[in-house]
Scaffold this motif. Structure first.
Motif, PDB file in Angstrom:
ATOM      1  N   ASP A 152      -9.691 -16.859  12.874  1.00 60.86           N
ATOM      2  CA  ASP A 152      -9.838 -17.054  14.314  1.00 60.86           C
ATOM      3  C   ASP A 152      -8.915 -16.088  15.053  1.00 60.86           C
ATOM      4  N   VAL A 153      -9.390 -15.613  16.188  1.00 61.56           N
ATOM      5  CA  VAL A 153      -8.624 -14.652  16.987  1.00 61.56           C
ATOM      6  C   VAL A 153      -8.529 -15.144  18.425  1.00 61.56           C
ATOM      7  N   VAL A 154      -7.355 -15.008  19.009  1.00 62.80           N
ATOM      8  CA  VAL A 154      -7.149 -15.307  20.428  1.00 62.80           C
ATOM      9  C   VAL A 154      -6.606 -14.044  21.090  1.00 62.80           C
ATOM     10  N   VAL A 155      -7.252 -13.614  22.154  1.00 65.53           N
ATOM     11  CA  VAL A 155      -6.855 -12.399  22.856  1.00 65.53           C
ATOM     12  C   VAL A 155      -6.369 -12.760  24.252  1.00 65.53           C
ATOM     13  N   TYR A 156      -5.332 -12.101  24.694  1.00 64.84           N
ATOM     14  CA  TYR A 156      -4.883 -12.324  26.065  1.00 64.84           C
ATOM     15  C   TYR A 156      -4.493 -11.017  26.741  1.00 64.84           C
ATOM     16  N   ASP A 157      -4.644 -10.987  28.065  1.00 68.76           N
ATOM     17  CA  ASP A 157      -4.126  -9.899  28.878  1.00 68.76           C
ATOM     18  C   ASP A 157      -3.058 -10.500  29.781  1.00 68.76           C
ATOM     19  N   GLN A 158      -2.863  -9.956  30.962  1.00 69.02           N
ATOM     20  CA  GLN A 158      -1.803 -10.484  31.807  1.00 69.02           C
ATOM     21  C   GLN A 158      -2.195 -11.781  32.514  1.00 69.02           C
ATOM     22  N   SER A 159      -3.429 -11.831  33.061  1.00 69.01           N
ATOM     23  CA  SER A 159      -3.724 -13.025  33.877  1.00 69.01           C
ATOM     24  C   SER A 159      -5.200 -13.395  34.007  1.00 69.01           C
ATOM     25  N   THR A 160      -6.083 -12.847  33.186  1.00 65.66           N
ATOM     26  CA  THR A 160      -7.510 -13.153  33.308  1.00 65.66           C
ATOM     27  C   THR A 160      -7.795 -14.628  33.062  1.00 65.66           C
ATOM     28  N   ARG A 161      -8.532 -15.248  33.962  1.00 65.12           N
ATOM     29  CA  ARG A 161      -8.898 -16.655  33.829  1.00 65.12           C
ATOM     30  C   ARG A 161     -10.358 -16.843  33.457  1.00 65.12           C
ATOM     31  N   ASP A 162     -11.194 -15.897  33.850  1.00 65.56           N
ATOM     32  CA  ASP A 162     -12.631 -16.028  33.608  1.00 65.56           C
ATOM     33  C   ASP A 162     -13.162 -14.718  33.045  1.00 65.56           C
ATOM     34  N   ALA A 163     -13.502 -14.725  31.757  1.00 63.42           N
ATOM     35  CA  ALA A 163     -13.971 -13.507  31.100  1.00 63.42           C
ATOM     36  C   ALA A 163     -15.313 -13.033  31.645  1.00 63.42           C
ATOM     37  N   SER A 164     -16.072 -13.938  32.272  1.00 62.93           N
ATOM     38  CA  SER A 164     -17.397 -13.562  32.763  1.00 62.93           C
ATOM     39  C   SER A 164     -17.325 -12.585  33.934  1.00 62.93           C
ATOM     40  N   VAL A 165     -16.174 -12.503  34.582  1.00 60.96           N
ATOM     41  CA  VAL A 165     -16.053 -11.597  35.728  1.00 60.96           C
ATOM     42  C   VAL A 165     -15.513 -10.229  35.328  1.00 60.96           C
ATOM     43  N   LEU A 166     -15.225 -10.043  34.045  1.00 58.67           N
ATOM     44  CA  LEU A 166     -14.714  -8.760  33.590  1.00 58.67           C
ATOM     45  C   LEU A 166     -15.799  -7.691  33.671  1.00 58.67           C
ATOM     46  N   ALA A 167     -15.436  -6.506  34.108  1.00 60.73           N
ATOM     47  CA  ALA A 167     -16.382  -5.388  34.141  1.00 60.73           C
ATOM     48  C   ALA A 167     -16.723  -4.994  32.708  1.00 60.73           C
ATOM     49  N   ALA A 168     -17.956  -4.586  32.499  1.00 61.55           N
ATOM     50  CA  ALA A 168     -18.405  -4.256  31.146  1.00 61.55           C
ATOM     51  C   ALA A 168     -17.629  -3.087  30.551  1.00 61.55           C
ATOM     52  N   ASP A 169     -17.121  -2.194  31.411  1.00 59.09           N
ATOM     53  CA  ASP A 169     -16.400  -1.032  30.908  1.00 59.09           C
ATOM     54  C   ASP A 169     -14.881  -1.217  30.955  1.00 59.09           C
ATOM     55  N   SER A 170     -14.420  -2.439  31.183  1.00 57.23           N
ATOM     56  CA  SER A 170     -12.980  -2.686  31.193  1.00 57.23           C
ATOM     57  C   SER A 170     -12.454  -2.662  29.759  1.00 57.23           C
ATOM     58  N   LEU A 205      -1.297 -24.666  18.194  1.00 54.91           N
ATOM     59  CA  LEU A 205      -1.606 -23.913  16.986  1.00 54.91           C
ATOM     60  C   LEU A 205      -0.390 -23.121  16.506  1.00 54.91           C
ATOM     61  N   LEU A 206       0.352 -22.548  17.431  1.00 56.55           N
ATOM     62  CA  LEU A 206       1.528 -21.767  17.062  1.00 56.55           C
ATOM     63  C   LEU A 206       2.607 -22.660  16.445  1.00 56.55           C
ATOM     64  N   ARG A 207       2.716 -23.862  16.969  1.00 51.67           N
ATOM     65  CA  ARG A 207       3.705 -24.796  16.434  1.00 51.67           C
ATOM     66  C   ARG A 207       3.305 -25.330  15.073  1.00 51.67           C
ATOM     67  N   GLY A 208       2.042 -25.141  14.717  1.00 55.32           N
ATOM     68  CA  GLY A 208       1.560 -25.618  13.424  1.00 55.32           C
ATOM     69  C   GLY A 208       1.995 -24.756  12.266  1.00 55.32           C
ATOM     70  N   GLY A 209       2.630 -23.629  12.558  1.00 58.84           N
ATOM     71  CA  GLY A 209       3.137 -22.764  11.498  1.00 58.84           C
ATOM     72  C   GLY A 209       2.102 -21.785  10.971  1.00 58.84           C
ATOM     73  N   PRO A 210       2.310 -21.257   9.749  1.00 59.02           N
ATOM     74  CA  PRO A 210       1.400 -20.268   9.152  1.00 59.02           C
ATOM     75  C   PRO A 210      -0.025 -20.791   9.059  1.00 59.02           C
ATOM     76  N   GLY A 211      -0.964 -19.865   9.090  1.00 58.30           N
ATOM     77  CA  GLY A 211      -2.361 -20.248   9.000  1.00 58.30           C
ATOM     78  C   GLY A 211      -3.030 -20.379  10.350  1.00 58.30           C
ATOM     79  N   GLY A 212      -2.284 -20.093  11.413  1.00 63.31           N
ATOM     80  CA  GLY A 212      -2.855 -20.164  12.745  1.00 63.31           C
ATOM     81  C   GLY A 212      -3.694 -18.944  13.060  1.00 63.31           C
ATOM     82  N   PRO A 213      -4.161 -18.827  14.297  1.00 63.38           N
ATOM     83  CA  PRO A 213      -5.020 -17.708  14.671  1.00 63.38           C
ATOM     84  C   PRO A 213      -4.244 -16.401  14.772  1.00 63.38           C
ATOM     85  N   LEU A 214      -4.965 -15.325  14.694  1.00 65.42           N
ATOM     86  CA  LEU A 214      -4.401 -14.008  14.963  1.00 65.42           C
ATOM     87  C   LEU A 214      -4.380 -13.839  16.479  1.00 65.42           C
ATOM     88  N   VAL A 215      -3.201 -13.679  17.056  1.00 69.30           N
ATOM     89  CA  VAL A 215      -3.062 -13.563  18.508  1.00 69.30           C
ATOM     90  C   VAL A 215      -2.866 -12.096  18.867  1.00 69.30           C
TER      91      VAL A 215
END
Length: 216
Positions: free
Chosen positions: A85-103, A19-29
């Motif tokens: 469209d939005v893509v969010v990242y942190d340092q190394s999370t692989r599975d969002a289901s294991v995130l604490a609700a108050d993180s 998506l990033l290589r596709g140029g403008p119009g990609g997701p908000l990262v």
């Protein structure tokens, strides 16, 4: 019901790179790491929503909006009427289901869900993306800076001791471990004791030059 919550959308590093290589119009990262981590190295064209206790609390209390937190250059994407469209990242999370609700990441994702139609989390975070596609990252190489604020101090070259007071010297951890300090041994009397609050700061006997320092 909370138990019926739909699984969080995910995106792998390869898809984001395409998506990033596709140029403008990609997701908000969005980079949800600390500002120091973001400033050292981040995904190309990503924007930072700083991970901090203050931002987390203000998001929880509704005292700040996503538009308020996003950098001005990307604010138009938040306020756009067309689907974004939005893509969010942190340092190394692989599975969002294991995130604490108050993180921080969980709270940020829930707020983003209220602003955008499609919000996905980058699988493996920045650690995976930067190792697979370093050419799509910008900033200083991670090898030169700490990956996390929780890491201990970085090694620095010793430039020798700095004289603070007539009998007080400030130096690096290397100076503290210098064998000269060990050979000198403890000093007698009050003037020769280092403070427990600042080990390595050593007062020398009157007229003596104590080559000891404090590590950072």
């Amino acid at each position: 019901m909370a138990g019926d919550r739909l699984p969080r959308k995910v995106m792998d590093a390869k898809k984001l790179a395409s998506l990033l290589r596709g140029g403008p119009g990609g997701p908000l990262v969005i980079d949800s790491r600390s500002f120091v981590e973001y400033n050292s190295w981040h995904v190309l064209s990503s924007v930072n929503i700083c991970c901090s206790k203050l931002v987390k609390r203000r998001l929880q209390q509704g005292k700040v909006t996503i538009a308020d937190l996003i950098q001005p250059a990307a604010r138009c994407q938040v306020e756009a009427t067309e689907p974004q469209d939005v893509v969010v990242y942190d340092q190394s999370t692989r599975d969002a289901s294991v995130l604490a609700a108050d993180s921080f990441l969980s709270i940020l994702l829930s707020k983003l869900d209220g602003c955008f139609d499609s919000v996905a989390i980058l699988t493996g975070g920045f650690a995976t993306f930067s190792s697979c596609f370093p050419g799509l990252c910008e900033g200083k190489p991670a090898a030169l800076l700490p990956m996390s604020l929780s890491q201990p101090c970085l090694p620095v070259p010793s430039v020798g001791l700095t004289r603070i007071l007539p009998h007080l010297y400030l130096g690096s951890q290397k100076d503290v471990l210098n064998k000269v300090c060990v050979q000198l041994g403890p000093l007698d009397g009050e003037s020769g004791r280092s403070s427990e609050a600042a080990p390595g700061l050593v007062w020398g006997r009157k007229g003596a030059q104590r080559q000891c320092g404090v590590g950072f």
